[in-house]
Scaffold this active site. Sequence first.
Site, PDB file in Angstrom:
ATOM      1  N   TRP A   1       5.970  -9.610  -6.023  1.00  0.00           N
ATOM      2  CA  TRP A   1       4.931  -9.202  -6.971  1.00  0.00           C
ATOM      3  C   TRP A   1       4.706 -10.309  -7.997  1.00  0.00           C
ATOM      4  O   TRP A   1       5.578 -10.576  -8.825  1.00  0.00           O
ATOM      5  CB  TRP A   1       5.348  -7.905  -7.676  1.00  0.00           C
TER       6      TRP A   1
ATOM      7  N   HIS B   1       2.462  -2.730  -9.784  1.00  0.00           N
ATOM      8  CA  HIS B   1       2.255  -1.638  -8.832  1.00  0.00           C
ATOM      9  C   HIS B   1       2.363  -0.315  -9.586  1.00  0.00           C
ATOM     10  O   HIS B   1       2.737  -0.291 -10.763  1.00  0.00           O
ATOM     11  CB  HIS B   1       3.233  -1.709  -7.651  1.00  0.00           C
TER      12      HIS B   1
ATOM     13  N   ARG C   1      -2.011  -8.506 -10.782  1.00  0.00           N
ATOM     14  CA  ARG C   1      -1.136  -9.524 -10.184  1.00  0.00           C
ATOM     15  C   ARG C   1      -1.669 -10.919 -10.481  1.00  0.00           C
ATOM     16  O   ARG C   1      -2.879 -11.142 -10.486  1.00  0.00           O
ATOM     17  CB  ARG C   1      -1.023  -9.305  -8.673  1.00  0.00           C
TER      18      ARG C   1
ATOM     19  N   GLN D   1      -4.256   1.078  -7.080  1.00  0.00           N
ATOM     20  CA  GLN D   1      -3.296   1.628  -6.121  1.00  0.00           C
ATOM     21  C   GLN D   1      -3.179   3.129  -6.337  1.00  0.00           C
ATOM     22  O   GLN D   1      -3.509   3.642  -7.413  1.00  0.00           O
ATOM     23  CB  GLN D   1      -1.900   1.021  -6.340  1.00  0.00           C
TER      24      GLN D   1
ATOM     25  N   VAL E   1      13.307   1.880  -1.560  1.00  0.00           N
ATOM     26  CA  VAL E   1      13.359   2.919  -0.518  1.00  0.00           C
ATOM     27  C   VAL E   1      14.402   2.543   0.538  1.00  0.00           C
ATOM     28  O   VAL E   1      14.710   1.370   0.747  1.00  0.00           O
ATOM     29  CB  VAL E   1      11.984   3.108   0.179  1.00  0.00           C
TER      30      VAL E   1
ATOM     31  N   ALA F   1       8.312   8.355  -0.669  1.00  0.00           N
ATOM     32  CA  ALA F   1       7.335   7.739  -1.565  1.00  0.00           C
ATOM     33  C   ALA F   1       6.453   6.803  -0.748  1.00  0.00           C
ATOM     34  O   ALA F   1       6.849   6.327   0.319  1.00  0.00           O
ATOM     35  CB  ALA F   1       8.049   6.968  -2.668  1.00  0.00           C
TER      36      ALA F   1
HETATM   37  C1  YSA Z   1       6.101   0.943  -1.181  1.00  0.00           C
HETATM   38  C2  YSA Z   1       7.095   1.891  -0.944  1.00  0.00           C
HETATM   39  C3  YSA Z   1       7.140   3.025  -1.731  1.00  0.00           C
HETATM   40  O1  YSA Z   1       8.113   3.927  -1.541  1.00  0.00           O
HETATM   41  C4  YSA Z   1       6.182   3.248  -2.741  1.00  0.00           C
HETATM   42  C5  YSA Z   1       5.220   2.300  -2.958  1.00  0.00           C
HETATM   43  C6  YSA Z   1       5.162   1.171  -2.169  1.00  0.00           C
HETATM   44  C7  YSA Z   1       4.142   0.126  -2.437  1.00  0.00           C
HETATM   45  C8  YSA Z   1       4.633  -0.968  -3.366  1.00  0.00           C
HETATM   46  N1  YSA Z   1       4.793  -0.498  -4.713  1.00  0.00           N
HETATM   47  C9  YSA Z   1       3.610  -2.102  -3.358  1.00  0.00           C
HETATM   48  O2  YSA Z   1       2.963  -2.377  -4.360  1.00  0.00           O
HETATM   49  N2  YSA Z   1       3.473  -2.678  -2.181  1.00  0.00           N
HETATM   50  S1  YSA Z   1       2.381  -3.842  -1.908  1.00  0.00           S
HETATM   51  O3  YSA Z   1       2.599  -4.961  -2.761  1.00  0.00           O
HETATM   52  O4  YSA Z   1       2.430  -4.161  -0.508  1.00  0.00           O
HETATM   53  O5  YSA Z   1       0.987  -3.218  -2.260  1.00  0.00           O
HETATM   54  C10 YSA Z   1       0.609  -1.949  -1.729  1.00  0.00           C
HETATM   55  C11 YSA Z   1      -0.819  -2.023  -1.235  1.00  0.00           C
HETATM   56  O6  YSA Z   1      -1.665  -2.544  -2.255  1.00  0.00           O
HETATM   57  C12 YSA Z   1      -1.009  -2.973  -0.061  1.00  0.00           C
HETATM   58  O7  YSA Z   1      -0.727  -2.317   1.150  1.00  0.00           O
HETATM   59  C13 YSA Z   1      -2.482  -3.311  -0.171  1.00  0.00           C
HETATM   60  O8  YSA Z   1      -3.259  -2.272   0.397  1.00  0.00           O
HETATM   61  C14 YSA Z   1      -2.707  -3.305  -1.664  1.00  0.00           C
HETATM   62  N3  YSA Z   1      -2.696  -4.660  -2.230  1.00  0.00           N
HETATM   63  C15 YSA Z   1      -1.625  -5.465  -2.430  1.00  0.00           C
HETATM   64  N4  YSA Z   1      -1.983  -6.608  -3.011  1.00  0.00           N
HETATM   65  C16 YSA Z   1      -3.319  -6.543  -3.173  1.00  0.00           C
HETATM   66  C17 YSA Z   1      -3.773  -5.300  -2.670  1.00  0.00           C
HETATM   67  N5  YSA Z   1      -5.071  -4.946  -2.706  1.00  0.00           N
HETATM   68  C18 YSA Z   1      -5.935  -5.832  -3.255  1.00  0.00           C
HETATM   69  N6  YSA Z   1      -5.592  -7.046  -3.767  1.00  0.00           N
HETATM   70  C19 YSA Z   1      -4.294  -7.425  -3.748  1.00  0.00           C
HETATM   71  N7  YSA Z   1      -3.956  -8.584  -4.297  1.00  0.00           N
END
Ligand code: YSA
Length: 346
Positions: A156, A177, A203, A217, A260, A314
């Site tokens: 992140w 997130h 981000r 999100q 998780v 989650a």
């Molecule tokens: C994972 C497990 C859990 O038990 C609960 C939550 C999560 C998600 C975790 N908190 C997270 O943020 N994962 S992530 O960085 O992969 O982002 C989740 C989703 O946000 C991605 O699948 C994507 O759909 C979206 N995303 C990520 N970066 C992005 C974005 N959408 C737009 N622009 C970006 N820069």
Amino acid sequence: MKDKLDELRSKAISELDSIDAPSDLDSWRVRYLGRKSALTQVLRGLATLPLEEKRSVGAAANELRAFLEKSLALKEESVRESEVARSIERGRLDVTLPGRPPALGRLHPATQMLRHICDIFLSMGFEVVEGPDVEWEYYNFDALNIPPDHPARDMWDTLWIDFETEDGQRPMLLRTHTSPMQIRVMESRLPPVRVIVPGKVYRYEATDATHEAIFYQIEGFAVDRNITLADLKGTLFEFAKQLFGEERKVRFRCDYFPFVEPGVEMAIDCFACNGAGCSLCSGSGWIEILGAGMVHPDVLRRVNYDPEVYTGFAFGLGVERMSMLKYGIEDIRLFYSNDLRFLRQF
Ligand code: YSA
């Protein structure tokens, strides 16, 4: 002086009576009430008069000014009315035409998708909770099993806030997130919990066709006795069917998120090619839509939930990415570039 004011009054009123064009009203106002008018000169000269005369002339001149202003206002109204009547007679103003419809706005496509997803989870008994965009490092990272210097922090890209505590720590950031709300909610209530958290996340990253620096999100989690991975799969399968269509297939594969155990990613079969492989799914037949897993026992312990008694699942998904998939939008930057040709399609 009294005679002079009386004379001024009858001259002004007789001229006003004869006016019937709006432009003449303005020159009348300048002539009788303007800075260089005789009445203004009288009012300015009051200071030089003896006290007794100053009182009587002052009262009369002010009364005349008020009278002329009121007469002008009445005349303006009647001139306006006769203008309208004349326009109607000439047929230039058709009062029977319907009015111009006001330009109505609409909900932004990201908001529409956000609400749609919330409605799906609300129909499954989840509750909506919102949290702060500016977050403590503890909730965004530490409480989610991501201590300082843990390599998982690199997942992140973080925007830190310029805020320093007494011991030189800089523990505040724009949340990367919505997962910190898992902790905040569990800290404040006892199981069972079944919550979704919609919100903006931030981000420090360069934008491209699939990445924005600010995006939405939705986090979801449920904690209770006897919650298993089967509950997670069933809930997310139902969600995918409601959002992308009854005929969708889903696939779960292992993934890693520190908070998780086990962690999974969920994909749906590509609706553009029905799983055959195309450019949308990069030839794989599957489109990844979210990250999820079973809440880590250490996370439960941290909020004083006994992991021997309670378990939970989650998940977290990107809202704009869901819209992109559903509507075939090829570039995420379209959402926030304010191009009405794009926005009006939703
Ligand atoms: C994972 C497990 C859990 O038990 C609960 C939550 C999560 C998600 C975790 N908190 C997270 O943020 N994962 S992530 O960085 O992969 O982002 C989740 C989703 O946000 C991605 O699948 C994507 O759909 C979206 N995303 C990520 N970066 C992005 C974005 N959408 C737009 N622009 C970006 N820069």
